[in-house]
Each structure stands twice: as structure tokens, then as C-alpha cells.
Design a protein around this motif. Structure first.
Motif, PDB file in Angstrom:
ATOM      1  N   ASP A  56       9.468  35.540 -28.779  1.00  0.00           N
ATOM      2  CA  ASP A  56       8.951  35.306 -27.435  1.00  0.00           C
ATOM      3  C   ASP A  56       7.455  35.578 -27.405  1.00  0.00           C
ATOM      4  OD1 ASP A  56      11.430  34.727 -26.377  1.00  0.00           O
ATOM      5  OD2 ASP A  56      11.870  36.833 -25.970  1.00  0.00           O
ATOM      6  N   SER A  57       6.741  34.749 -26.650  1.00  0.00           N
ATOM      7  CA  SER A  57       5.323  35.060 -26.483  1.00  0.00           C
ATOM      8  C   SER A  57       5.044  35.195 -24.999  1.00  0.00           C
ATOM      9  CB  SER A  57       4.445  33.988 -27.121  1.00  0.00           C
ATOM     10  OG  SER A  57       4.198  32.936 -26.256  1.00  0.00           O
ATOM     11  N   TYR A  58       4.541  36.348 -24.616  1.00  0.00           N
ATOM     12  CA  TYR A  58       4.255  36.649 -23.220  1.00  0.00           C
ATOM     13  C   TYR A  58       2.756  36.564 -22.993  1.00  0.00           C
ATOM     14  CZ  TYR A  58       8.970  38.501 -22.868  1.00  0.00           C
ATOM     15  OH  TYR A  58      10.314  38.655 -22.877  1.00  0.00           O
ATOM     16  N   PRO A  59       2.327  36.166 -21.787  1.00  0.00           N
ATOM     17  CA  PRO A  59       0.902  36.130 -21.481  1.00  0.00           C
ATOM     18  C   PRO A  59       0.390  37.514 -21.106  1.00  0.00           C
ATOM     19  CG  PRO A  59       2.147  35.411 -19.591  1.00  0.00           C
ATOM     20  CD  PRO A  59       3.144  35.675 -20.696  1.00  0.00           C
ATOM     21  N   VAL A  60       1.168  38.539 -21.398  1.00  0.00           N
ATOM     22  CA  VAL A  60       0.865  39.886 -20.956  1.00  0.00           C
ATOM     23  C   VAL A  60       0.696  40.782 -22.171  1.00  0.00           C
ATOM     24  CG1 VAL A  60       1.790  41.851 -19.677  1.00  0.00           C
ATOM     25  CG2 VAL A  60       2.234  39.537 -18.872  1.00  0.00           C
ATOM     26  N   ILE A  61      -0.380  41.538 -22.187  1.00  0.00           N
ATOM     27  CA  ILE A  61      -0.624  42.488 -23.266  1.00  0.00           C
ATOM     28  C   ILE A  61      -0.893  43.833 -22.625  1.00  0.00           C
ATOM     29  CG2 ILE A  61      -2.136  43.122 -25.186  1.00  0.00           C
ATOM     30  CD1 ILE A  61      -2.831  40.076 -25.299  1.00  0.00           C
ATOM     31  N   GLU A  62      -0.210  44.852 -23.077  1.00  0.00           N
ATOM     32  CA  GLU A  62      -0.451  46.193 -22.546  1.00  0.00           C
ATOM     33  C   GLU A  62      -0.760  47.112 -23.709  1.00  0.00           C
ATOM     34  OE1 GLU A  62       1.697  49.619 -19.911  1.00  0.00           O
ATOM     35  OE2 GLU A  62       2.529  47.618 -19.900  1.00  0.00           O
ATOM     36  N   THR A  63      -1.832  47.854 -23.579  1.00  0.00           N
ATOM     37  CA  THR A  63      -2.218  48.770 -24.648  1.00  0.00           C
ATOM     38  C   THR A  63      -2.661  50.085 -24.038  1.00  0.00           C
ATOM     39  OG1 THR A  63      -4.483  47.953 -24.594  1.00  0.00           O
ATOM     40  CG2 THR A  63      -3.023  46.956 -26.215  1.00  0.00           C
TER      41      THR A  63
ATOM     42  N   GLU B  66      -4.898  58.251 -23.979  1.00  0.00           N
ATOM     43  CA  GLU B  66      -3.589  58.713 -23.536  1.00  0.00           C
ATOM     44  C   GLU B  66      -3.398  58.586 -22.033  1.00  0.00           C
ATOM     45  OE1 GLU B  66      -2.480  62.511 -25.032  1.00  0.00           O
ATOM     46  OE2 GLU B  66      -3.185  62.030 -27.039  1.00  0.00           O
ATOM     47  N   ASN B  67      -4.488  58.641 -21.268  1.00  0.00           N
ATOM     48  CA  ASN B  67      -4.369  58.625 -19.816  1.00  0.00           C
ATOM     49  C   ASN B  67      -4.614  57.265 -19.190  1.00  0.00           C
ATOM     50  OD1 ASN B  67      -3.926  61.392 -19.887  1.00  0.00           O
ATOM     51  ND2 ASN B  67      -6.115  61.821 -19.828  1.00  0.00           N
ATOM     52  N   ASN B  68      -4.980  56.268 -19.970  1.00  0.00           N
ATOM     53  CA  ASN B  68      -5.304  54.968 -19.406  1.00  0.00           C
ATOM     54  C   ASN B  68      -4.383  53.905 -19.973  1.00  0.00           C
ATOM     55  OD1 ASN B  68      -6.714  53.232 -17.738  1.00  0.00           O
ATOM     56  ND2 ASN B  68      -8.285  52.798 -19.242  1.00  0.00           N
ATOM     57  N   VAL B  69      -3.889  53.052 -19.108  1.00  0.00           N
ATOM     58  CA  VAL B  69      -3.068  51.923 -19.516  1.00  0.00           C
ATOM     59  C   VAL B  69      -3.824  50.673 -19.103  1.00  0.00           C
ATOM     60  CG1 VAL B  69      -0.845  50.780 -19.239  1.00  0.00           C
ATOM     61  CG2 VAL B  69      -0.976  53.272 -19.137  1.00  0.00           C
ATOM     62  N   ILE B  70      -3.883  49.720 -20.012  1.00  0.00           N
ATOM     63  CA  ILE B  70      -4.612  48.476 -19.749  1.00  0.00           C
ATOM     64  C   ILE B  70      -3.647  47.307 -19.881  1.00  0.00           C
ATOM     65  CG2 ILE B  70      -6.480  46.972 -20.522  1.00  0.00           C
ATOM     66  CD1 ILE B  70      -7.865  49.496 -21.579  1.00  0.00           C
ATOM     67  N   LEU B  71      -3.714  46.404 -18.931  1.00  0.00           N
ATOM     68  CA  LEU B  71      -2.863  45.221 -18.922  1.00  0.00           C
ATOM     69  C   LEU B  71      -3.746  43.988 -18.817  1.00  0.00           C
ATOM     70  CD1 LEU B  71      -0.101  43.753 -18.494  1.00  0.00           C
ATOM     71  CD2 LEU B  71      -0.361  44.276 -16.059  1.00  0.00           C
ATOM     72  N   GLU B  72      -3.520  43.039 -19.722  1.00  0.00           N
ATOM     73  CA  GLU B  72      -4.202  41.753 -19.654  1.00  0.00           C
ATOM     74  C   GLU B  72      -3.204  40.745 -19.132  1.00  0.00           C
ATOM     75  OE1 GLU B  72      -6.274  40.518 -23.220  1.00  0.00           O
ATOM     76  OE2 GLU B  72      -5.833  38.436 -22.719  1.00  0.00           O
TER      77      GLU B  72
ATOM     78  N   ILE C 289       2.238  49.996  -9.635  1.00  0.00           N
ATOM     79  CA  ILE C 289       3.371  49.075  -9.498  1.00  0.00           C
ATOM     80  C   ILE C 289       3.316  47.980 -10.552  1.00  0.00           C
ATOM     81  CG2 ILE C 289       4.355  47.275  -8.001  1.00  0.00           C
ATOM     82  CD1 ILE C 289       3.736  49.176  -5.617  1.00  0.00           C
ATOM     83  N   ILE C 290       2.186  47.290 -10.683  1.00  0.00           N
ATOM     84  CA  ILE C 290       2.107  46.172 -11.640  1.00  0.00           C
ATOM     85  C   ILE C 290       2.264  46.661 -13.077  1.00  0.00           C
ATOM     86  CG2 ILE C 290      -0.442  46.081 -11.774  1.00  0.00           C
ATOM     87  CD1 ILE C 290       1.664  42.960 -11.756  1.00  0.00           C
ATOM     88  N   LEU C 291       1.672  47.798 -13.413  1.00  0.00           N
ATOM     89  CA  LEU C 291       1.788  48.317 -14.779  1.00  0.00           C
ATOM     90  C   LEU C 291       3.211  48.768 -15.077  1.00  0.00           C
ATOM     91  CD1 LEU C 291      -1.614  50.209 -14.900  1.00  0.00           C
ATOM     92  CD2 LEU C 291      -1.024  48.137 -16.182  1.00  0.00           C
ATOM     93  N   PHE C 292       3.874  49.407 -14.117  1.00  0.00           N
ATOM     94  CA  PHE C 292       5.262  49.824 -14.299  1.00  0.00           C
ATOM     95  C   PHE C 292       6.173  48.607 -14.434  1.00  0.00           C
ATOM     96  CE2 PHE C 292       9.493  50.968 -12.933  1.00  0.00           C
ATOM     97  CZ  PHE C 292       9.727  52.129 -13.659  1.00  0.00           C
ATOM     98  N   MET C 293       6.002  47.641 -13.548  1.00  0.00           N
ATOM     99  CA  MET C 293       6.852  46.447 -13.601  1.00  0.00           C
ATOM    100  C   MET C 293       6.649  45.676 -14.905  1.00  0.00           C
ATOM    101  SD  MET C 293       6.911  45.087  -9.669  1.00  0.00           S
ATOM    102  CE  MET C 293       8.387  44.061  -9.850  1.00  0.00           C
ATOM    103  N   ASN C 294       5.424  45.677 -15.431  1.00  0.00           N
ATOM    104  CA  ASN C 294       5.182  45.022 -16.712  1.00  0.00           C
ATOM    105  C   ASN C 294       5.965  45.704 -17.829  1.00  0.00           C
ATOM    106  OD1 ASN C 294       3.792  43.308 -18.716  1.00  0.00           O
ATOM    107  ND2 ASN C 294       2.888  45.256 -19.306  1.00  0.00           N
ATOM    108  N   ARG C 295       5.977  47.033 -17.821  1.00  0.00           N
ATOM    109  CA  ARG C 295       6.715  47.775 -18.844  1.00  0.00           C
ATOM    110  C   ARG C 295       8.212  47.518 -18.765  1.00  0.00           C
ATOM    111  NH1 ARG C 295       4.733  52.647 -17.034  1.00  0.00           N
ATOM    112  NH2 ARG C 295       2.533  52.260 -17.102  1.00  0.00           N
ATOM    113  N   HIS C 296       8.675  47.132 -17.583  1.00  0.00           N
ATOM    114  CA  HIS C 296      10.106  46.916 -17.365  1.00  0.00           C
ATOM    115  C   HIS C 296      10.356  45.485 -16.889  1.00  0.00           C
ATOM    116  CE1 HIS C 296      10.785  51.211 -17.869  1.00  0.00           C
ATOM    117  NE2 HIS C 296       9.686  51.374 -17.161  1.00  0.00           N
ATOM    118  N   ARG C 297       9.644  44.539 -17.496  1.00  0.00           N
ATOM    119  CA  ARG C 297       9.757  43.157 -17.042  1.00  0.00           C
ATOM    120  C   ARG C 297      11.192  42.655 -17.159  1.00  0.00           C
ATOM    121  NH1 ARG C 297       6.669  41.598 -22.213  1.00  0.00           N
ATOM    122  NH2 ARG C 297       4.835  42.206 -21.047  1.00  0.00           N
TER     123      ARG C 297
END
Length: 111
Positions: A2-9, A13-19, A51-59
């Protein structure tokens, strides 16, 4: 594969980034930036970013309004309409098709 248009890195330790759809969301800053040139496109409150970062982790999982209130606002007292407004603003920034409404149930993040 699967290829998702979403990248999370995790850049720290305290910052989450979503593309997502050419835009970058960071937990630690309210600035939403363009992926290509880093220009600021918009701002987003912390609750919406949570919300968006959590939902991305649990898409693909279904979340009720009550669950999203706890994720976004933790122990703060907010109404259900706060979640509805957050989802609406997230959709307007990233596109309507990313968060699906399941009537009477909640929302699913499905990039």
C-alpha cells in the motif's frame, strides 16, 4: 504494498510531523507549511493538530465525537460542536475526502 499520501515521523521525542497532501503539520507548532518551499499556508489550533495526528496513527478506525473530544481537548470542557468544527476545518485545509463521516457513529480518517 500500500502507498499512502501520508508520512509521519518523529523529529524529536516531543514532536510529531505529518505530511499530508503537500502540507506539513507539526504537533509543536500551529503553522501549517507547504512541503515544497516551507511557506506558511495556515495555522491550526493544538486540539485540531492532536486530532489529525492521532487519527493518522489509527487510520481506518472509527472514532466517536466523545473520543475525539478527549483526544483534542483532554480534560477541558468543550461541546460536541467543537469536534464538528475541528473536523470541518481539517477537511477544508487538507481535502474533503480524508475524514469520512459515519452518521450517528463518528469519523474515520482514510487517506
Amino acid at each position: 504494498m500500500d502507498s499512502y499520501p501520508v508520512i509521519e515521523t518523529n523529529h524529536s521525542e516531543n514532536n510529531v510531523i505529518l505530511e499530508l497532501n503537500g502540507k506539513i503539520v507539526e504537533l509543536n507548532t500551529k503553522l501549517i507549511r507547504n512541503v515544497e518551499n516551507g511557506y506558511v499556508l495556515a495555522t491550526m489550533p493544538l486540539a485540531y493538530r492532536k486530532i489529525i495526528l492521532f487519527m493518522n496513527r489509527h487510520r481506518g478506525e472509527l472514532f466517536s465525537v466523545g473520543q475525539l473530544k478527549k483526544i483534542g481537548w483532554e480534560s477541558e470542557k468543550v461541546t460536541n460542536s467543537s469536534v464538528i468544527v475541528a473536523i470541518s476545518e481539517i477537511r477544508s485545509l487538507f481535502g474533503d475526502g480524508l475524514i469520512i463521516t459515519i452518521t450517528g457513529e463518528g469519523y474515520v480518517f482514510q487517506p
